[in-house]
Design an enzyme around this catalytic site. Structure first.
Site, PDB file in Angstrom:
ATOM      1  N   ILE A 113       0.870  -1.157  -0.015  1.00 59.91           N
ATOM      2  CA  ILE A 113      -0.003  -0.084  -0.091  1.00 59.91           C
ATOM      3  C   ILE A 113       0.898   1.162  -0.053  1.00 59.91           C
ATOM      4  O   ILE A 113       0.620   2.230  -0.528  1.00 59.91           O
ATOM      5  CB  ILE A 113      -0.777   0.049   1.326  1.00 59.91           C
ATOM      6  CG1 ILE A 113      -1.900  -1.091   1.000  1.00 59.91           C
ATOM      7  CG2 ILE A 113      -1.669   1.396   1.392  1.00 59.91           C
ATOM      8  CD1 ILE A 113      -3.068  -1.362   2.357  1.00 59.91           C
ATOM      9  N   TYR A 142      -2.436  -7.570  16.603  1.00 59.74           N
ATOM     10  CA  TYR A 142      -2.686  -6.507  15.648  1.00 59.74           C
ATOM     11  C   TYR A 142      -4.117  -6.067  15.802  1.00 59.74           C
ATOM     12  O   TYR A 142      -4.165  -4.732  15.503  1.00 59.74           O
ATOM     13  CB  TYR A 142      -2.521  -7.399  14.390  1.00 59.74           C
ATOM     14  CG  TYR A 142      -2.762  -6.560  13.086  1.00 59.74           C
ATOM     15  CD1 TYR A 142      -2.032  -5.829  12.410  1.00 59.74           C
ATOM     16  CD2 TYR A 142      -4.195  -6.943  12.325  1.00 59.74           C
ATOM     17  CE1 TYR A 142      -2.408  -5.160  10.953  1.00 59.74           C
ATOM     18  CE2 TYR A 142      -4.349  -6.183  11.082  1.00 59.74           C
ATOM     19  CZ  TYR A 142      -3.452  -5.544  10.703  1.00 59.74           C
ATOM     20  OH  TYR A 142      -3.768  -4.917   9.397  1.00 59.74           O
ATOM     21  N   LYS A 154      -4.941  -2.077  16.282  1.00 59.26           N
ATOM     22  CA  LYS A 154      -5.824  -1.300  14.975  1.00 59.26           C
ATOM     23  C   LYS A 154      -6.995  -0.648  15.950  1.00 59.26           C
ATOM     24  O   LYS A 154      -7.318   0.450  15.213  1.00 59.26           O
ATOM     25  CB  LYS A 154      -6.037  -2.148  13.829  1.00 59.26           C
ATOM     26  CG  LYS A 154      -4.892  -2.364  13.128  1.00 59.26           C
ATOM     27  CD  LYS A 154      -4.482  -1.408  12.465  1.00 59.26           C
ATOM     28  CE  LYS A 154      -3.488  -1.671  11.337  1.00 59.26           C
ATOM     29  NZ  LYS A 154      -2.672  -0.821  10.723  1.00 59.26           N
ATOM     30  N   ASP A 176      12.636  12.694  -8.742  1.00 57.50           N
ATOM     31  CA  ASP A 176      13.888  13.505  -8.216  1.00 57.50           C
ATOM     32  C   ASP A 176      14.020  14.086  -6.893  1.00 57.50           C
ATOM     33  O   ASP A 176      13.072  13.759  -6.036  1.00 57.50           O
ATOM     34  CB  ASP A 176      13.861  14.617  -9.240  1.00 57.50           C
ATOM     35  CG  ASP A 176      12.693  15.425  -9.085  1.00 57.50           C
ATOM     36  OD1 ASP A 176      12.459  15.896  -7.928  1.00 57.50           O
ATOM     37  OD2 ASP A 176      12.244  16.247 -10.260  1.00 57.50           O
ATOM     38  N   ARG A 193       3.360  12.542  17.026  1.00 56.98           N
ATOM     39  CA  ARG A 193       4.219  13.588  17.807  1.00 56.98           C
ATOM     40  C   ARG A 193       5.103  14.346  17.166  1.00 56.98           C
ATOM     41  O   ARG A 193       5.504  15.500  17.444  1.00 56.98           O
ATOM     42  CB  ARG A 193       4.563  12.659  19.073  1.00 56.98           C
ATOM     43  CG  ARG A 193       5.158  13.455  20.033  1.00 56.98           C
ATOM     44  CD  ARG A 193       5.471  12.520  21.190  1.00 56.98           C
ATOM     45  NE  ARG A 193       6.005  13.160  22.578  1.00 56.98           N
ATOM     46  CZ  ARG A 193       7.086  13.342  22.565  1.00 56.98           C
ATOM     47  NH1 ARG A 193       8.020  12.895  21.681  1.00 56.98           N
ATOM     48  NH2 ARG A 193       7.462  14.204  23.767  1.00 56.98           N
ATOM     49  N   ASN A 241       1.112   4.489   7.727  1.00 57.41           N
ATOM     50  CA  ASN A 241       0.507   3.405   7.070  1.00 57.41           C
ATOM     51  C   ASN A 241       1.270   2.184   7.458  1.00 57.41           C
ATOM     52  O   ASN A 241       0.881   0.999   7.084  1.00 57.41           O
ATOM     53  CB  ASN A 241       0.803   3.528   5.405  1.00 57.41           C
ATOM     54  CG  ASN A 241       0.751   2.375   4.677  1.00 57.41           C
ATOM     55  OD1 ASN A 241      -0.491   1.812   4.359  1.00 57.41           O
ATOM     56  ND2 ASN A 241       1.879   1.937   4.269  1.00 57.41           N
TER      57      ASN A 241
END
Ligand code: NAD
Length: 207
Positions: A17, A152, A156, A51, A121, A88
């Site tokens: 992702i 997990y 979440k 770039d 933060r 992510n």
């Protein structure tokens, strides 16, 4: 060019992702501050044909707050202050509670939840100073339902609460926070969790 010259920090940028997010924001004119613990991040600028004005990277394990500080100092030095943070990075390696020991539990909470807090933060002071900024957390449907990967999923679920707190506390100062809860997306992470879990059983005296 919706995001022309906006500086977008993307964690987990070397993953499935993450790479797609980098591509999407680059196509929309943004500058990408890419973070991942994988050394393969080094080759991403070339893969994306980006770039140095539009892409900088930092290889860092963001479950370590010192590494987060170092990464954001280097990225803002290269591209300027962060306008948008996409939290992510994440993953799961413990499919059932029976397969989760205390070290594994900590690893999931640190890698999925603590890391998002550390990155928020790192960018909030700059966003507050400019009275502008966006934090997007990538959660999961696992945060809403019992779908396995319990550590997990707990991380979440807590990310939803973290997002609400960020929005409540910093929204009045122009910093928005939102969370996206994807279902299955065919990336290396989804392929690894699609396999049946190993047959772990509770054992008396097991840690
Ligand atoms: N793929 C899915 O089906 C799915 C579903 C719901 C939610 N999600 C979420 O989407 C996000 C991206 O997942 P993906 O499918 O692209 O996974 P992925 O495994 O392809 O990519 C995750 C990336 O995060 C990086 N990362 C993990 N922990 C890190 C750390 N401590 N420090 C720095 N980098 C770290 C990894 O190195 C990896 O490159 C994750 O937060 C995941 O929980 C994915």
């Amino acid at each position: 060019m919706t995001f022309k010259d906006k500086v977008v920090a993307i964690t987990g940028a070397a993953g499935g992702i993450g790479q797609s997010l980098c591509r999407l924001f680059l196509d929309e004119g943004a500058k990408i501050a890419a973070i991942d613990k994988k050394a393969s991040l080094e080759g991403l600028a070339a893969d994306l044909n980006a770039d140095a004005k539009h892409f900088a990277h930092a290889v860092a394990d963001i479950s370590d707050p010192h590494e987060v500080e170092r990464a954001f100092a280097s990225l803002t030095g290269a591209l300027g202050p962060i306008d948008i943070l996409v939290n992510n990075a994440g993953g799961s390696a413990h499919r059932t509670l029976a397969c989760t020991d205390p070290a594994g539990w900590r690893q999931n909470i640190e890698g999925n939840l603590d890391s998002a807090y550390y990155c928020a933060r790192a960018v909030i002071p700059g966003m507050l100073a400019r009275r502008s900024g966006v934090i997007i957390n990538i959660g999961s449907v696992n945060g809403l339902s019992a779908l396995g990967d319990p550590a997990y999923s707990a991380a979440k679920a807590a990310m939803i609460s973290l997002t609400r707190s960020l929005a409540q506390e910093y929204g009045p100062y122009g910093v928005r926070a939102n969370i996206v809860l994807p279902g299955t997306v065919r990336t290396p992470l989804a392929r690894s969790t699609a396999r049946p879990p190993p047959p772990c059983l509770w054992r008396r005296g097991a840690t």
